[in-house]
Design a protein around this motif. Structure first.
Motif, PDB file in Angstrom:
ATOM      1  N   ASP A 258      51.640   9.521  38.762  1.00 23.77           N
ATOM      2  CA  ASP A 258      52.350   8.250  38.640  1.00 23.77           C
ATOM      3  C   ASP A 258      53.524   8.268  39.608  1.00 23.77           C
ATOM      4  O   ASP A 258      54.613   8.727  39.278  1.00 23.77           O
ATOM      5  N   GLY A 259      53.280   7.780  40.831  1.00 22.07           N
ATOM      6  CA  GLY A 259      54.316   7.826  41.844  1.00 22.07           C
ATOM      7  C   GLY A 259      54.626   9.251  42.246  1.00 22.07           C
ATOM      8  O   GLY A 259      53.737  10.009  42.640  1.00 22.07           O
ATOM      9  N   ARG A 260      55.885   9.650  42.119  1.00 22.69           N
ATOM     10  CA  ARG A 260      56.319  11.008  42.481  1.00 22.69           C
ATOM     11  C   ARG A 260      56.133  11.995  41.342  1.00 22.69           C
ATOM     12  O   ARG A 260      56.416  13.191  41.513  1.00 22.69           O
ATOM     13  N   ASP A 261      55.695  11.525  40.190  1.00 22.16           N
ATOM     14  CA  ASP A 261      55.617  12.364  38.995  1.00 22.16           C
ATOM     15  C   ASP A 261      54.187  12.474  38.480  1.00 22.16           C
ATOM     16  O   ASP A 261      53.298  11.720  38.874  1.00 22.16           O
ATOM     17  N   VAL A 262      54.016  13.398  37.541  1.00 21.62           N
ATOM     18  CA  VAL A 262      52.796  13.474  36.748  1.00 21.62           C
ATOM     19  C   VAL A 262      53.173  13.176  35.306  1.00 21.62           C
ATOM     20  O   VAL A 262      54.131  13.747  34.768  1.00 21.62           O
ATOM     21  N   ALA A 263      52.434  12.258  34.682  1.00 15.77           N
ATOM     22  CA  ALA A 263      52.633  11.946  33.263  1.00 15.77           C
ATOM     23  C   ALA A 263      51.610  12.741  32.456  1.00 15.77           C
ATOM     24  O   ALA A 263      50.420  12.746  32.788  1.00 15.77           O
ATOM     25  N   TYR A 264      52.076  13.401  31.408  1.00 13.72           N
ATOM     26  CA  TYR A 264      51.191  14.191  30.551  1.00 13.72           C
ATOM     27  C   TYR A 264      50.514  13.272  29.537  1.00 13.72           C
ATOM     28  O   TYR A 264      51.177  12.563  28.781  1.00 13.72           O
ATOM     29  N   LEU A 265      49.186  13.285  29.522  1.00  9.73           N
ATOM     30  CA  LEU A 265      48.406  12.399  28.661  1.00  9.73           C
ATOM     31  C   LEU A 265      47.806  13.106  27.452  1.00  9.73           C
ATOM     32  O   LEU A 265      47.518  12.457  26.444  1.00  9.73           O
TER      33      LEU A 265
ATOM     34  N   LEU B 273      49.552  20.583  37.837  1.00 12.30           N
ATOM     35  CA  LEU B 273      48.858  19.298  37.790  1.00 12.30           C
ATOM     36  C   LEU B 273      49.181  18.465  39.025  1.00 12.30           C
ATOM     37  O   LEU B 273      48.289  17.930  39.691  1.00 12.30           O
ATOM     38  N   GLY B 274      50.465  18.339  39.319  1.00 17.41           N
ATOM     39  CA  GLY B 274      50.885  17.506  40.436  1.00 17.41           C
ATOM     40  C   GLY B 274      50.397  18.034  41.765  1.00 17.41           C
ATOM     41  O   GLY B 274      49.930  17.267  42.625  1.00 17.41           O
ATOM     42  N   LYS B 275      50.480  19.349  41.972  1.00 13.27           N
ATOM     43  CA  LYS B 275      50.054  19.908  43.257  1.00 13.27           C
ATOM     44  C   LYS B 275      48.543  19.782  43.435  1.00 13.27           C
ATOM     45  O   LYS B 275      48.067  19.563  44.563  1.00 13.27           O
ATOM     46  N   ALA B 276      47.780  19.894  42.351  1.00 16.17           N
ATOM     47  CA  ALA B 276      46.336  19.697  42.461  1.00 16.17           C
ATOM     48  C   ALA B 276      46.017  18.286  42.922  1.00 16.17           C
ATOM     49  O   ALA B 276      45.080  18.073  43.704  1.00 16.17           O
ATOM     50  N   LEU B 277      46.796  17.310  42.456  1.00 20.66           N
ATOM     51  CA  LEU B 277      46.559  15.915  42.825  1.00 20.66           C
ATOM     52  C   LEU B 277      47.116  15.578  44.203  1.00 20.66           C
ATOM     53  O   LEU B 277      46.498  14.836  44.966  1.00 20.66           O
TER      54      LEU B 277
ATOM     55  N   GLN C  28      43.104  10.846  40.437  1.00 19.01           N
ATOM     56  CA  GLN C  28      44.319  10.418  39.737  1.00 19.01           C
ATOM     57  C   GLN C  28      44.670  11.356  38.585  1.00 19.01           C
ATOM     58  O   GLN C  28      45.833  11.437  38.189  1.00 19.01           O
ATOM     59  N   ASP C  29      43.665  12.038  38.048  1.00 21.35           N
ATOM     60  CA  ASP C  29      43.848  12.891  36.877  1.00 21.35           C
ATOM     61  C   ASP C  29      43.588  14.352  37.232  1.00 21.35           C
ATOM     62  O   ASP C  29      42.842  14.662  38.172  1.00 21.35           O
ATOM     63  N   ALA C  30      44.183  15.238  36.451  1.00 21.64           N
ATOM     64  CA  ALA C  30      43.959  16.669  36.634  1.00 21.64           C
ATOM     65  C   ALA C  30      44.104  17.357  35.290  1.00 21.64           C
ATOM     66  O   ALA C  30      44.698  16.816  34.351  1.00 21.64           O
ATOM     67  N   ILE C  31      43.553  18.563  35.195  1.00 26.14           N
ATOM     68  CA  ILE C  31      43.734  19.409  34.020  1.00 26.14           C
ATOM     69  C   ILE C  31      44.385  20.707  34.475  1.00 26.14           C
ATOM     70  O   ILE C  31      44.282  21.098  35.639  1.00 26.14           O
ATOM     71  N   SER C  32      45.063  21.364  33.557  1.00 27.67           N
ATOM     72  CA  SER C  32      45.719  22.617  33.917  1.00 27.67           C
ATOM     73  C   SER C  32      45.749  23.555  32.734  1.00 27.67           C
ATOM     74  O   SER C  32      45.591  23.145  31.574  1.00 27.67           O
ATOM     75  N   CYS C  33      45.971  24.823  33.033  1.00 31.38           N
ATOM     76  CA  CYS C  33      46.171  25.863  32.034  1.00 31.38           C
ATOM     77  C   CYS C  33      47.517  26.512  32.304  1.00 31.38           C
ATOM     78  O   CYS C  33      47.790  26.929  33.439  1.00 31.38           O
ATOM     79  N   SER C  34      48.367  26.586  31.288  1.00 34.99           N
ATOM     80  CA  SER C  34      49.700  27.183  31.419  1.00 34.99           C
ATOM     81  C   SER C  34      49.759  28.485  30.637  1.00 34.99           C
ATOM     82  O   SER C  34      49.307  28.544  29.487  1.00 34.99           O
ATOM     83  N   VAL C  35      50.327  29.520  31.274  1.00 33.52           N
ATOM     84  CA  VAL C  35      50.341  30.856  30.682  1.00 33.52           C
ATOM     85  C   VAL C  35      51.718  31.489  30.873  1.00 33.52           C
ATOM     86  O   VAL C  35      52.263  31.453  31.984  1.00 33.52           O
ATOM     87  N   PRO C  36      52.284  32.097  29.834  1.00 35.12           N
ATOM     88  CA  PRO C  36      53.523  32.855  30.029  1.00 35.12           C
ATOM     89  C   PRO C  36      53.281  34.035  30.967  1.00 35.12           C
ATOM     90  O   PRO C  36      52.233  34.692  30.906  1.00 35.12           O
ATOM     91  N   VAL C  37      54.231  34.284  31.858  1.00 34.84           N
ATOM     92  CA  VAL C  37      54.097  35.374  32.823  1.00 34.84           C
ATOM     93  C   VAL C  37      53.791  36.693  32.125  1.00 34.84           C
ATOM     94  O   VAL C  37      52.990  37.502  32.622  1.00 34.84           O
ATOM     95  N   ALA C  38      54.398  36.909  30.977  1.00 33.28           N
ATOM     96  CA  ALA C  38      54.243  38.182  30.283  1.00 33.28           C
ATOM     97  C   ALA C  38      52.803  38.444  29.851  1.00 33.28           C
ATOM     98  O   ALA C  38      52.423  39.607  29.641  1.00 33.28           O
ATOM     99  N   ARG C  39      51.991  37.395  29.737  1.00 30.43           N
ATOM    100  CA  ARG C  39      50.606  37.585  29.296  1.00 30.43           C
ATOM    101  C   ARG C  39      49.596  37.457  30.433  1.00 30.43           C
ATOM    102  O   ARG C  39      48.395  37.516  30.201  1.00 30.43           O
ATOM    103  N   LEU C  40      50.060  37.294  31.651  1.00 35.42           N
ATOM    104  CA  LEU C  40      49.151  37.021  32.753  1.00 35.42           C
ATOM    105  C   LEU C  40      48.854  38.298  33.542  1.00 35.42           C
ATOM    106  O   LEU C  40      49.702  38.823  34.252  1.00 35.42           O
ATOM    107  N   SER C  41      47.606  38.761  33.424  1.00 35.53           N
ATOM    108  CA  SER C  41      47.122  39.883  34.225  1.00 35.53           C
ATOM    109  C   SER C  41      46.155  39.339  35.264  1.00 35.53           C
ATOM    110  O   SER C  41      45.729  38.185  35.205  1.00 35.53           O
TER     111      SER C  41
END
Length: 261
Positions: free
Chosen positions: A113-120, A146-150, A215-228
């Motif tokens: 949405d313009g310069r931003d990504v809105a979470y749906l 999300l934004g960089k993928a789009l 226009q749409d994207a999906i993402s997975c978010s992970v805390p650094v401490a759990r990311l191998s």
């Protein structure tokens, strides 16, 4: 007076929308009458009349003293209607559940949405729970997966003018730095946000190419401490599979409304 699609903008309608957007952007920081009048360059008397009209209709609320103003409950009801009526969101939700079950991490769907990504839509990890849902909130497109993928689905000439806001020390703040990153996204096929939007969180973003440009994207978010390295590989594999399933199940046929966004 500005024009949209060859039609002159209705000043009173534009002012109402600007006021609602301003109140929504303030979140839990209510505003005083003079603040709103100054911010929108509107006479105090005109702003007061507009606020009273919107209070009566539930779009703005005020405190018991009548001196503080915030966004009203009808904004929530309208936003919920948007989510419920959007065919893309309805299509994607079950696949967010599938990804969340497979990975045990937080899964998002967002829209540019313009310069931003809105979470749906969001499916929260059972390991890392937020106190506030991101649904209905926004994040600058340059600073998240999300934004960089789009943005990578568009030519670099379409990038927002810089410099960009630094949300963390890792945020890319210039068009040149962002363009370099987006070139890697295009070559790789997905975006990576390594603590650029939120400190301590890494995100992996996948554009949904059922629209051109996406226009749409999906993402997975992970805390650094759990990311191998192994977990990262599994996230990418699962999310690529989920994206393929979504893109293969695009709504179509008679009676389907394809909104611009």
């Amino acid at each position: 007076m500005s024009e949209t699609g060859g039609v002159r903008e209705v000043k009173s309608a534009a002012r109402t929308v600007e006021l609602l957007e301003l109140l929504a952007a303030r979140g839990d920081r209510p505003a005083r009458l003079q603040e709103l009048a100054d911010e929108l360059a509107v006479p105090r008397s005109s702003m007061y009349a507009l606020l009273q009209t919107l209070i009566a209709r539930g779009w703005v609320r005020t405190d018991v003293t009548g001196s503080l103003y915030g966004i009203g409950i009808h904004a929530l009801l309208t936003g919920t209607s948007y989510l419920d009526s959007d065919p893309r969101v309805r299509l994607v939700r079950p696949y967010l559940d599938e990804a969340s079950d497979a990975l045990g991490e937080t899964i998002h769907m967002g829209r540019l949405d313009g310069r931003d990504v809105a979470y749906l839509a969001t499916r929260e990890s059972h390991e890392y729970l937020r106190t506030i849902s991101r649904v209905g909130r926004r994040l600058p497109a340059h600073a998240g997966a999300l934004g960089k993928a789009l943005l990578a689905e568009r030519p670099d000439g379409d990038l927002p003018d810089g410099p960009y806001q630094a949300l963390t020390p890792n945020s890319r703040t210039t068009p040149a730095a962002l363009a370099e990153d987006l070139a890697e996204v295009r070559a790789r096929g997905w975006s990576v946000d390594r603590e650029e939007g939120v400190t301590g969180i890494v995100g992996f973003g996948f554009a949904l190419r059922y629209d051109t440009p996406a226009q749409d994207a999906i993402s997975c978010s992970v805390p650094v401490a759990r990311l191998s390295a192994e977990h990262e590989d599994r996230i990418v594999a699962v999310m690529r599979e989920i994206r393929a399933k979504i893109e293969a199940t695009v709504p179509g046929g008679r009676g389907t409304v394809h909104w611009r966004r």
